[in-house]
Design a protein around this motif. Structure first.
Motif, PDB file in Angstrom:
ATOM      1  N   GLY A  69      45.609  29.999  40.514  1.00  0.00           N
ATOM      2  CA  GLY A  69      46.417  28.958  40.222  1.00  0.00           C
ATOM      3  C   GLY A  69      46.640  28.511  38.740  1.00  0.00           C
ATOM      4  N   ILE A  70      46.218  29.333  37.930  1.00  0.00           N
ATOM      5  CA  ILE A  70      46.443  28.795  36.522  1.00  0.00           C
ATOM      6  C   ILE A  70      47.820  29.463  35.808  1.00  0.00           C
ATOM      7  CG2 ILE A  70      45.247  28.888  34.199  1.00  0.00           C
ATOM      8  CD1 ILE A  70      42.386  29.045  35.745  1.00  0.00           C
ATOM      9  N   VAL A  71      48.598  28.591  35.569  1.00  0.00           N
ATOM     10  CA  VAL A  71      49.770  29.023  35.046  1.00  0.00           C
ATOM     11  C   VAL A  71      50.261  28.320  33.832  1.00  0.00           C
ATOM     12  CG1 VAL A  71      52.441  28.629  35.468  1.00  0.00           C
ATOM     13  CG2 VAL A  71      50.853  29.448  37.187  1.00  0.00           C
ATOM     14  N   SER A 109      35.861  44.927  38.278  1.00  0.00           N
ATOM     15  CA  SER A 109      36.050  45.475  39.830  1.00  0.00           C
ATOM     16  C   SER A 109      35.900  44.146  40.571  1.00  0.00           C
ATOM     17  CB  SER A 109      34.819  46.382  39.879  1.00  0.00           C
ATOM     18  OG  SER A 109      34.725  46.581  41.386  1.00  0.00           O
ATOM     19  N   ALA A 110      36.747  44.103  41.691  1.00  0.00           N
ATOM     20  CA  ALA A 110      36.845  43.123  42.588  1.00  0.00           C
ATOM     21  C   ALA A 110      35.915  43.515  43.837  1.00  0.00           C
ATOM     22  CB  ALA A 110      37.994  42.923  43.119  1.00  0.00           C
ATOM     23  N   LEU A 111      35.226  44.514  43.973  1.00  0.00           N
ATOM     24  CA  LEU A 111      34.160  44.901  44.892  1.00  0.00           C
ATOM     25  C   LEU A 111      32.712  44.559  44.879  1.00  0.00           C
ATOM     26  CD1 LEU A 111      35.210  48.571  46.284  1.00  0.00           C
ATOM     27  CD2 LEU A 111      35.752  46.518  47.334  1.00  0.00           C
ATOM     28  N   GLY A 130      46.549  34.511  43.835  1.00  0.00           N
ATOM     29  CA  GLY A 130      47.268  35.481  44.483  1.00  0.00           C
ATOM     30  C   GLY A 130      46.612  36.736  44.733  1.00  0.00           C
ATOM     31  N   GLY A 131      46.749  37.470  45.839  1.00  0.00           N
ATOM     32  CA  GLY A 131      46.151  38.461  46.461  1.00  0.00           C
ATOM     33  C   GLY A 131      45.045  38.088  47.259  1.00  0.00           C
ATOM     34  N   HIS A 132      44.024  39.099  47.474  1.00  0.00           N
ATOM     35  CA  HIS A 132      42.771  38.718  48.293  1.00  0.00           C
ATOM     36  C   HIS A 132      41.990  37.433  47.682  1.00  0.00           C
ATOM     37  CE1 HIS A 132      43.391  42.895  49.508  1.00  0.00           C
ATOM     38  NE2 HIS A 132      43.444  42.097  50.659  1.00  0.00           N
ATOM     39  N   CYS A 173      44.472  35.273  34.568  1.00  0.00           N
ATOM     40  CA  CYS A 173      45.659  34.936  35.361  1.00  0.00           C
ATOM     41  C   CYS A 173      46.420  36.387  36.058  1.00  0.00           C
ATOM     42  CB  CYS A 173      46.873  34.286  34.458  1.00  0.00           C
ATOM     43  SG  CYS A 173      46.156  32.941  33.802  1.00  0.00           S
ATOM     44  N   GLY A 174      47.060  36.147  37.260  1.00  0.00           N
ATOM     45  CA  GLY A 174      47.716  37.497  37.848  1.00  0.00           C
ATOM     46  C   GLY A 174      48.999  36.964  38.120  1.00  0.00           C
ATOM     47  N   SER A 175      49.292  35.876  38.984  1.00  0.00           N
ATOM     48  CA  SER A 175      50.832  35.477  39.321  1.00  0.00           C
ATOM     49  C   SER A 175      51.453  35.137  38.296  1.00  0.00           C
ATOM     50  CB  SER A 175      50.385  34.356  40.305  1.00  0.00           C
ATOM     51  OG  SER A 175      49.773  34.499  41.638  1.00  0.00           O
TER      52      SER A 175
HETATM   53  C1  LIG Z   1      50.093  40.933  42.796  1.00  0.00           C
HETATM   54  C2  LIG Z   1      48.518  40.646  42.499  1.00  0.00           C
HETATM   55  C3  LIG Z   1      48.010  41.749  42.758  1.00  0.00           C
HETATM   56  C4  LIG Z   1      46.512  41.817  42.548  1.00  0.00           C
HETATM   57  N1  LIG Z   1      45.764  42.899  42.705  1.00  0.00           N
HETATM   58  C5  LIG Z   1      44.530  42.832  42.214  1.00  0.00           C
HETATM   59  C6  LIG Z   1      43.656  44.155  42.199  1.00  0.00           C
HETATM   60  O1  LIG Z   1      44.104  45.089  42.527  1.00  0.00           O
HETATM   61  N2  LIG Z   1      42.389  43.941  42.029  1.00  0.00           N
HETATM   62  C7  LIG Z   1      42.025  42.800  41.497  1.00  0.00           C
HETATM   63  O2  LIG Z   1      40.687  42.767  41.185  1.00  0.00           O
HETATM   64  N3  LIG Z   1      42.579  41.632  41.605  1.00  0.00           N
HETATM   65  C8  LIG Z   1      43.844  41.554  41.971  1.00  0.00           C
HETATM   66  N4  LIG Z   1      44.680  40.556  41.861  1.00  0.00           N
HETATM   67  C9  LIG Z   1      43.990  39.185  41.637  1.00  0.00           C
HETATM   68  C10 LIG Z   1      43.920  39.087  39.950  1.00  0.00           C
HETATM   69  O3  LIG Z   1      43.012  39.824  39.329  1.00  0.00           O
HETATM   70  C11 LIG Z   1      43.531  37.459  39.632  1.00  0.00           C
HETATM   71  O4  LIG Z   1      42.360  37.314  39.946  1.00  0.00           O
HETATM   72  C12 LIG Z   1      44.423  36.323  40.239  1.00  0.00           C
HETATM   73  O5  LIG Z   1      45.789  36.674  40.343  1.00  0.00           O
HETATM   74  C13 LIG Z   1      44.121  35.174  39.686  1.00  0.00           C
HETATM   75  O6  LIG Z   1      44.914  34.152  40.437  1.00  0.00           O
HETATM   76  P1  LIG Z   1      46.362  33.768  40.241  1.00  0.00           P
HETATM   77  O7  LIG Z   1      47.370  34.738  40.898  1.00  0.00           O
HETATM   78  O8  LIG Z   1      46.508  32.396  40.716  1.00  0.00           O
HETATM   79  O9  LIG Z   1      46.592  33.766  38.804  1.00  0.00           O
HETATM   80  C14 LIG Z   1      46.044  40.638  42.390  1.00  0.00           C
HETATM   81  C15 LIG Z   1      46.742  39.448  41.987  1.00  0.00           C
HETATM   82  C16 LIG Z   1      48.211  39.379  42.122  1.00  0.00           C
HETATM   83  C17 LIG Z   1      49.037  38.132  42.094  1.00  0.00           C
END
Ligand SMILES: Cc1cc2nc3c(=O)[nH]c(=O)nc-3n(C[C@H](O)[C@H](O)[C@H](O)COP(=O)(O)O)c2cc1C
Length: 391
Positions: free
Chosen positions: A240-242, A162-164, A211-213, A260-262
């Motif tokens: 930022g980890i790719v 959870s991110a909250l 990416g994201g919040h 990682c997300g992006s």
């Molecule tokens: C398109 C996108 C959507 C995301 N949505 C969420 C989300 O819904 N919940 C969450 O916990 N993190 C979300 N994140 C953050 C990711 O969990 C992760 O922490 C983040 O992408 C890591 O950094 P990076 O984008 O540089 O890899 C999102 C990231 C991206 C890129």
């Protein structure tokens, strides 16, 4: 590359993949990493379908689910589908998955007029009549979260994230009763301290590059600070980890793995809009911006005419979350549709959440290959370090 987190979750490589796309989750888990499905936008029915599909694909290998659990989540609380003002990460979701839609909601006239004028100036066509406009609602009510958790716990998930703010005690107990690891994303050491006090098993220290919040502290500084703050609770590095070299750096800072997300957004499996994928492949690390324009909270995304327009003197202040998402959802839908069809104004406007690591994302690859390349690069760096010590 083997860390305690690998043993805890039964994985080969401590590479975690956050994605809204079930194909990415399954591919990363199958490749020996750990896929985490971003599920806040799912209806319980859609989540059931996706998790059943993942179960079939991964054949017993471990995966997890990421939800937006409101701080006042309580499984026994009466139903009230009221959206909460969420303080951290959440992304807008497709309208058909919305659970807290507010049909017919009226927005401040100035905001609507600004948006209408923007779409007119960039010649973004209306949606065809047969397409329903996205409501852009966020599923963050306690009841919605509880319903999703019930579905998730019906599957062999190994982690819930959870991110909250700190997860409610009830959730931690439910997860632990089932042997499910509880993870939480943090952007400051203070947030990490609160998560630790709430009984979280795994902290994801997410730097501003993400990416994201996202907050304002860099991954390089945040990770060792959080590691020191919450020891012996294990920490994953995010933001930022790719590449495998960055992963090696994160591990050197004390992380037990990377989240990682992006990087998955430009994989073959990702459902990223093709026009946005193209922009990402061409973007440098300087082409992202933290903007409130999509959700009302600072979120890192591709810089585009959209983010520039919302920064201009004529732009109104973004509405608080979740209203900004509701305000902009159908406009985003029009933009992506038109950009996909080659509309030049829409292509200028098109944006999506992505981190600064986008500068290192330069080709479309299968998610499995991303995992394998990260592992290979990590090993090369580790061997290089070892060789330097022997000199
Ligand atoms: C398109 C996108 C959507 C995301 N949505 C969420 C989300 O819904 N919940 C969450 O916990 N993190 C979300 N994140 C953050 C990711 O969990 C992760 O922490 C983040 O992408 C890591 O950094 P990076 O984008 O540089 O890899 C999102 C990231 C991206 C890129």
């Amino acid at each position: 590359m083997h860390t305690e987190v690998c043993d805890r979750l039964g994985i080969e490589f401590p590479i975690f993949a956050f994605s809204h796309c079930r194909d990415v989750v399954a591919a990363v888990t199958s490749a020996g990493g750990f896929g985490v499905l971003g599920a806040t936008g799912h209806s319980p029915h859609a989540l059931e379908i996706d998790l059943a599909w993942i179960d079939e694909q991964v054949k017993g290998k471990p995966y997890g689910v990421d939800l937006l659990l409101p701080v006042n989540y309580d499984k026994t609380a009466p139903q009230h589908g009221k959206p909460v003002q969420s303080p951290a990460s959440q992304q807008p979701q497709p309208a058909d998955q919305a659970q807290t839609a507010a049909p017919g909601r009226r927005f401040p006239a100035g905001h609507q007029a600004f948006l209408d004028d923007l779409l007119t100036r960039y010649e973004v066509p209306e949606l065809p009549g047969h397409l329903p406009a996205s409501a852009g609602a966020l599923s963050v009510s306690p009841q919605a979260a509880s319903n999703l958790l019930d579905v998730a716990f019906g599957h062999p998930i190994r982690l819930v994230a959870s991110a909250l703010g700190p997860p409610p005690a009830d959730l931690v107990r439910q997860a632990h009763d089932r042997g499910v690891v509880v993870a939480a994303l943090v952007g400051t050491a203070e947030h990490a301290r609160r998560q630790q006090a709430a009984g979280v098993d795994l902290i994801v220290a997410q730097g501003t590059e993400a990416g994201g919040h996202t907050g304002q502290i860099s991954t390089m500084v945040l990770v060792p600070e959080v590691v020191r703050t919450v020891a012996p609770v294990p920490v994953l590095a995010a933001g930022g980890i790719v590449t495998g070299a960055q992963m090696a750096a994160a591990m050197a800072l004390g992380a037990q793995g990377v989240w990682c997300g992006s990087v998955w957004l430009t994989t073959e499996e990702a459902e990223t809009d093709p026009s946005v994928k193209k922009k990402m492949l061409a973007a440098s690390s300087a082409d992202t911006v933290r903007s409130r324009s999509l959700t009302g909270k600072p979120a890192r995304m591709l810089r585009s005419a959209w983010t520039d327009e919302w920064e201009s003197d004529q732009a109104p202040a973004a509405l608080p979350m979740p209203l900004q998402t509701m305000l902009t959802a159908s406009a985003q839908q029009r933009i992506n549709r038109s950009a996909g069809a080659g509309g030049s104004g829409a292509t200028e406007l098109a944006t999506y959440f992505v981190g600064q690591g986008v500068g290192l994302m330069d080709r479309i690859r299968p998610a499995r290959q991303v995992v394998e390349q990260m592992v290979a690069d990590y090993l090369a760096v580790a061997e290089n370090f070892a060789a330097q010590l022997q000199v």
